[in-house]
Design a protein around this motif. Sequence first.
Motif, PDB file in Angstrom:
ATOM      1  N   MET A 116      67.050  43.750 -70.203  1.00 31.40           N
ATOM      2  CA  MET A 116      66.558  43.628 -71.573  1.00 31.40           C
ATOM      3  C   MET A 116      65.043  43.388 -71.587  1.00 31.40           C
ATOM      4  O   MET A 116      64.333  43.948 -72.429  1.00 31.40           O
ATOM      5  CB  MET A 116      67.280  42.493 -72.312  1.00 31.40           C
ATOM      6  N   GLU A 117      64.553  42.582 -70.653  1.00 30.32           N
ATOM      7  CA  GLU A 117      63.113  42.346 -70.578  1.00 30.32           C
ATOM      8  C   GLU A 117      62.365  43.636 -70.250  1.00 30.32           C
ATOM      9  O   GLU A 117      61.316  43.918 -70.813  1.00 30.32           O
ATOM     10  CB  GLU A 117      62.804  41.274 -69.520  1.00 30.32           C
ATOM     11  N   ARG A 118      62.915  44.424 -69.330  1.00 32.67           N
ATOM     12  CA  ARG A 118      62.297  45.705 -68.979  1.00 32.67           C
ATOM     13  C   ARG A 118      62.269  46.638 -70.179  1.00 32.67           C
ATOM     14  O   ARG A 118      61.286  47.347 -70.399  1.00 32.67           O
ATOM     15  CB  ARG A 118      63.068  46.384 -67.845  1.00 32.67           C
ATOM     16  N   MET A 119      63.381  46.648 -70.909  1.00 26.48           N
ATOM     17  CA  MET A 119      63.456  47.536 -72.072  1.00 26.48           C
ATOM     18  C   MET A 119      62.399  47.147 -73.106  1.00 26.48           C
ATOM     19  O   MET A 119      61.816  48.010 -73.758  1.00 26.48           O
ATOM     20  CB  MET A 119      64.854  47.505 -72.704  1.00 26.48           C
ATOM     21  N   GLU A 120      62.143  45.858 -73.253  1.00 27.06           N
ATOM     22  CA  GLU A 120      61.147  45.407 -74.218  1.00 27.06           C
ATOM     23  C   GLU A 120      59.732  45.800 -73.790  1.00 27.06           C
ATOM     24  O   GLU A 120      58.867  46.030 -74.627  1.00 27.06           O
ATOM     25  CB  GLU A 120      61.243  43.890 -74.396  1.00 27.06           C
ATOM     26  N   ARG A 121      59.495  45.870 -72.474  1.00 28.28           N
ATOM     27  CA  ARG A 121      58.170  46.197 -71.960  1.00 28.28           C
ATOM     28  C   ARG A 121      57.954  47.698 -71.782  1.00 28.28           C
ATOM     29  O   ARG A 121      56.888  48.123 -71.346  1.00 28.28           O
ATOM     30  CB  ARG A 121      57.952  45.512 -70.609  1.00 28.28           C
ATOM     31  N   THR A 122      58.941  48.488 -72.078  1.00 24.30           N
ATOM     32  CA  THR A 122      58.834  49.923 -71.845  1.00 24.30           C
ATOM     33  C   THR A 122      57.678  50.520 -72.639  1.00 24.30           C
ATOM     34  O   THR A 122      57.547  50.312 -73.834  1.00 24.30           O
ATOM     35  CB  THR A 122      60.152  50.637 -72.225  1.00 24.30           C
ATOM     36  N   THR A 123      56.845  51.264 -71.940  1.00 23.28           N
ATOM     37  CA  THR A 123      55.727  51.963 -72.576  1.00 23.28           C
ATOM     38  C   THR A 123      55.946  53.455 -72.398  1.00 23.28           C
ATOM     39  O   THR A 123      56.918  53.886 -71.769  1.00 23.28           O
ATOM     40  CB  THR A 123      54.391  51.560 -71.917  1.00 23.28           C
ATOM     41  N   GLU A 124      55.019  54.233 -72.887  1.00 22.23           N
ATOM     42  CA  GLU A 124      55.141  55.684 -72.739  1.00 22.23           C
ATOM     43  C   GLU A 124      55.141  56.082 -71.267  1.00 22.23           C
ATOM     44  O   GLU A 124      55.836  57.009 -70.874  1.00 22.23           O
ATOM     45  CB  GLU A 124      54.011  56.390 -73.493  1.00 22.23           C
ATOM     46  N   ASP A 125      54.328  55.382 -70.444  1.00 19.44           N
ATOM     47  CA  ASP A 125      54.285  55.677 -69.011  1.00 19.44           C
ATOM     48  C   ASP A 125      55.643  55.417 -68.356  1.00 19.44           C
ATOM     49  O   ASP A 125      56.028  56.095 -67.408  1.00 19.44           O
ATOM     50  CB  ASP A 125      53.223  54.825 -68.303  1.00 19.44           C
ATOM     51  N   ASP A 126      56.334  54.407 -68.863  1.00 17.89           N
ATOM     52  CA  ASP A 126      57.634  54.052 -68.300  1.00 17.89           C
ATOM     53  C   ASP A 126      58.733  55.007 -68.756  1.00 17.89           C
ATOM     54  O   ASP A 126      59.814  55.038 -68.174  1.00 17.89           O
ATOM     55  CB  ASP A 126      58.031  52.628 -68.724  1.00 17.89           C
ATOM     56  N   GLN A 127      58.471  55.758 -69.809  1.00 16.61           N
ATOM     57  CA  GLN A 127      59.484  56.642 -70.374  1.00 16.61           C
ATOM     58  C   GLN A 127      59.995  57.651 -69.347  1.00 16.61           C
ATOM     59  O   GLN A 127      61.196  57.897 -69.242  1.00 16.61           O
ATOM     60  CB  GLN A 127      58.941  57.375 -71.609  1.00 16.61           C
TER      61      GLN A 127
END
Length: 178
Positions: free
Chosen positions: A99-110
Amino acid sequence: MACLTETIIHQAIQGDKAAFAKVYQHYRTPALKFSISLLKDKEEAENMVHDVFIKIWEKRALINPELNFSSYLFTCLRNMIFDYMKQMEKGQLLRQRYMERMERTTEDDQEELETRCILLHKAIDALSDKRKQILLLNIEGGKSYQEIAESLRISKNTVKNQLVKAKQLLRERVDLAN
Protein backbone atom coordinates in the motif's frame (compact mmCIF):
# COMPACT_ATOMS: atom_id res chain seq x y z
CA MET A 1 -8.96 -32.08 33.85
CA ALA A 2 -8.76 -35.69 35.02
CA CYS A 3 -5.53 -37.43 34.15
CA LEU A 4 -5.54 -39.82 31.22
CA THR A 5 -3.84 -43.09 32.06
CA GLU A 6 -0.28 -43.52 30.88
CA THR A 7 -1.39 -46.78 29.26
CA ILE A 8 -3.82 -45.01 26.91
CA ILE A 9 -1.22 -42.40 25.97
CA HIS A 10 1.37 -45.13 25.42
CA GLN A 11 -1.11 -47.09 23.23
CA ALA A 12 -1.84 -43.94 21.21
CA ILE A 13 1.86 -43.32 20.68
CA GLN A 14 2.18 -46.93 19.52
CA GLY A 15 -0.44 -46.27 16.81
CA ASP A 16 -3.67 -47.43 18.46
CA LYS A 17 -6.30 -45.26 16.76
CA ALA A 18 -8.96 -45.89 19.41
CA ALA A 19 -6.56 -44.84 22.16
CA PHE A 20 -5.57 -41.76 20.15
CA ALA A 21 -9.26 -40.88 19.79
CA LYS A 22 -9.55 -41.01 23.61
CA VAL A 23 -6.51 -38.77 23.94
CA TYR A 24 -8.04 -36.35 21.43
CA GLN A 25 -11.39 -36.31 23.24
CA HIS A 26 -9.67 -35.77 26.57
CA TYR A 27 -7.48 -32.86 25.48
CA ARG A 28 -9.63 -31.25 22.75
CA THR A 29 -11.59 -28.82 24.96
CA PRO A 30 -8.65 -27.55 27.04
CA ALA A 31 -6.53 -27.25 23.88
CA LEU A 32 -9.33 -25.30 22.19
CA LYS A 33 -9.69 -22.93 25.17
CA PHE A 34 -5.93 -22.40 25.18
CA SER A 35 -5.91 -21.67 21.44
CA ILE A 36 -8.84 -19.28 21.63
CA SER A 37 -7.13 -17.39 24.47
CA LEU A 38 -4.09 -16.78 22.24
CA LEU A 39 -5.75 -16.32 18.84
CA LYS A 40 -9.04 -14.63 19.80
CA ASP A 41 -10.58 -16.46 16.82
CA LYS A 42 -12.61 -19.60 17.51
CA GLU A 43 -12.55 -20.89 13.95
CA GLU A 44 -8.79 -20.52 13.58
CA ALA A 45 -8.31 -21.98 17.08
CA GLU A 46 -10.26 -25.08 16.01
CA ASN A 47 -8.04 -25.40 12.94
CA MET A 48 -4.93 -25.17 15.12
CA VAL A 49 -6.19 -27.87 17.49
CA HIS A 50 -6.95 -30.20 14.58
CA ASP A 51 -3.59 -29.45 12.98
CA VAL A 52 -1.64 -30.10 16.17
CA PHE A 53 -3.33 -33.47 16.69
CA ILE A 54 -2.63 -34.42 13.08
CA LYS A 55 1.01 -33.45 13.55
CA ILE A 56 1.22 -35.42 16.81
CA TRP A 57 -0.31 -38.47 15.12
CA GLU A 58 2.15 -38.23 12.24
CA LYS A 59 5.13 -37.83 14.58
CA ARG A 60 3.92 -40.13 17.35
CA ALA A 61 6.94 -42.42 16.97
CA LEU A 62 9.17 -39.56 18.14
CA ILE A 63 7.19 -38.92 21.35
CA ASN A 64 8.81 -40.06 24.58
CA PRO A 65 6.03 -41.76 26.58
CA GLU A 66 7.98 -41.16 29.80
CA LEU A 67 7.54 -37.39 29.51
CA ASN A 68 4.43 -35.39 30.35
CA PHE A 69 2.14 -35.64 27.30
CA SER A 70 0.06 -32.65 28.36
CA SER A 71 3.14 -30.41 28.41
CA TYR A 72 4.20 -31.79 25.04
CA LEU A 73 0.78 -31.13 23.50
CA PHE A 74 0.47 -27.57 24.79
CA THR A 75 4.05 -26.72 23.85
CA CYS A 76 3.43 -27.97 20.30
CA LEU A 77 0.17 -26.04 20.13
CA ARG A 78 1.75 -22.85 21.47
CA ASN A 79 4.60 -23.08 18.95
CA MET A 80 2.18 -23.70 16.08
CA ILE A 81 0.09 -20.69 17.10
CA PHE A 82 3.16 -18.46 17.40
CA ASP A 83 4.34 -19.56 13.95
CA TYR A 84 0.90 -18.77 12.56
CA MET A 85 0.93 -15.33 14.21
CA LYS A 86 4.36 -14.60 12.72
CA GLN A 87 3.05 -15.55 9.26
CA MET A 88 0.04 -13.29 9.73
CA GLU A 89 2.28 -10.40 10.84
CA LYS A 90 4.51 -10.95 7.83
CA GLY A 91 1.44 -10.93 5.55
CA GLN A 92 0.21 -7.69 7.12
CA LEU A 93 3.66 -6.14 6.73
CA LEU A 94 3.74 -7.13 3.04
CA ARG A 95 0.27 -5.63 2.50
CA GLN A 96 1.35 -2.45 4.29
CA ARG A 97 4.50 -2.16 2.16
CA TYR A 98 2.43 -2.74 -0.97
CA MET A 99 0.00 0.00 0.00
CA GLU A 100 2.87 2.39 0.76
CA ARG A 101 4.43 1.64 -2.63
CA MET A 102 1.12 2.21 -4.36
CA GLU A 103 0.82 5.62 -2.68
CA ARG A 104 4.32 6.60 -3.86
CA THR A 105 3.80 5.46 -7.43
CA THR A 106 4.85 8.08 -9.95
CA GLU A 107 4.82 8.10 -13.72
CA ASP A 108 8.35 6.65 -13.73
CA ASP A 109 7.12 3.78 -11.58
CA GLN A 110 4.20 3.11 -13.91
CA GLU A 111 6.35 1.10 -16.34
CA GLU A 112 7.77 -1.02 -13.51
CA LEU A 113 4.26 -1.56 -12.19
CA GLU A 114 3.03 -2.68 -15.62
CA THR A 115 5.98 -5.10 -15.88
CA ARG A 116 5.14 -6.52 -12.45
CA CYS A 117 1.50 -6.92 -13.49
CA ILE A 118 2.55 -8.86 -16.58
CA LEU A 119 4.84 -11.06 -14.47
CA LEU A 120 2.07 -11.55 -11.94
CA HIS A 121 -0.43 -12.61 -14.61
CA LYS A 122 2.11 -15.04 -16.09
CA ALA A 123 2.79 -16.45 -12.62
CA ILE A 124 -0.95 -16.86 -12.00
CA ASP A 125 -1.35 -18.63 -15.35
CA ALA A 126 1.46 -21.03 -14.35
CA LEU A 127 -0.43 -22.18 -11.24
CA SER A 128 -2.32 -25.46 -11.29
CA ASP A 129 -5.97 -25.09 -12.31
CA LYS A 130 -7.30 -25.83 -8.81
CA ARG A 131 -4.83 -23.48 -7.09
CA LYS A 132 -5.57 -20.73 -9.63
CA GLN A 133 -9.33 -21.21 -9.14
CA ILE A 134 -8.99 -20.92 -5.35
CA LEU A 135 -6.76 -17.83 -5.64
CA LEU A 136 -9.09 -16.05 -8.06
CA LEU A 137 -12.18 -16.85 -5.97
CA ASN A 138 -10.42 -15.34 -2.96
CA ILE A 139 -8.83 -12.28 -4.57
CA GLU A 140 -11.15 -11.35 -7.43
CA GLY A 141 -14.32 -12.88 -6.05
CA GLY A 142 -13.70 -11.70 -2.49
CA LYS A 143 -14.77 -15.11 -1.18
CA SER A 144 -13.80 -16.25 2.31
CA TYR A 145 -11.98 -19.52 2.96
CA GLN A 146 -15.27 -21.02 4.13
CA GLU A 147 -17.20 -19.89 1.04
CA ILE A 148 -14.52 -21.28 -1.27
CA ALA A 149 -14.40 -24.56 0.65
CA GLU A 150 -18.17 -24.96 0.40
CA SER A 151 -18.38 -24.07 -3.29
CA LEU A 152 -15.52 -26.41 -4.26
CA ARG A 153 -16.49 -29.09 -1.72
CA ILE A 154 -13.05 -29.16 -0.10
CA SER A 155 -11.90 -28.47 3.44
CA LYS A 156 -11.21 -24.97 4.69
CA ASN A 157 -7.67 -26.08 5.56
CA THR A 158 -7.11 -27.15 1.96
CA VAL A 159 -8.24 -23.71 0.80
CA LYS A 160 -5.92 -22.04 3.30
CA ASN A 161 -2.95 -24.22 2.36
CA GLN A 162 -3.52 -23.74 -1.38
CA LEU A 163 -3.73 -19.96 -0.97
CA VAL A 164 -0.55 -19.83 1.12
CA LYS A 165 1.31 -21.91 -1.50
CA ALA A 166 -0.09 -19.91 -4.42
CA LYS A 167 0.84 -16.56 -2.88
CA GLN A 168 4.30 -17.84 -1.99
CA LEU A 169 4.88 -18.99 -5.59
CA LEU A 170 3.62 -15.69 -6.97
CA ARG A 171 5.93 -13.72 -4.66
CA GLU A 172 8.90 -15.85 -5.65
CA ARG A 173 8.26 -15.58 -9.39
CA VAL A 174 7.60 -11.85 -9.39
CA ASP A 175 10.58 -11.08 -7.10
CA LEU A 176 13.01 -13.33 -9.04
CA ALA A 177 12.18 -11.65 -12.33
CA ASN A 178 13.29 -8.24 -11.00
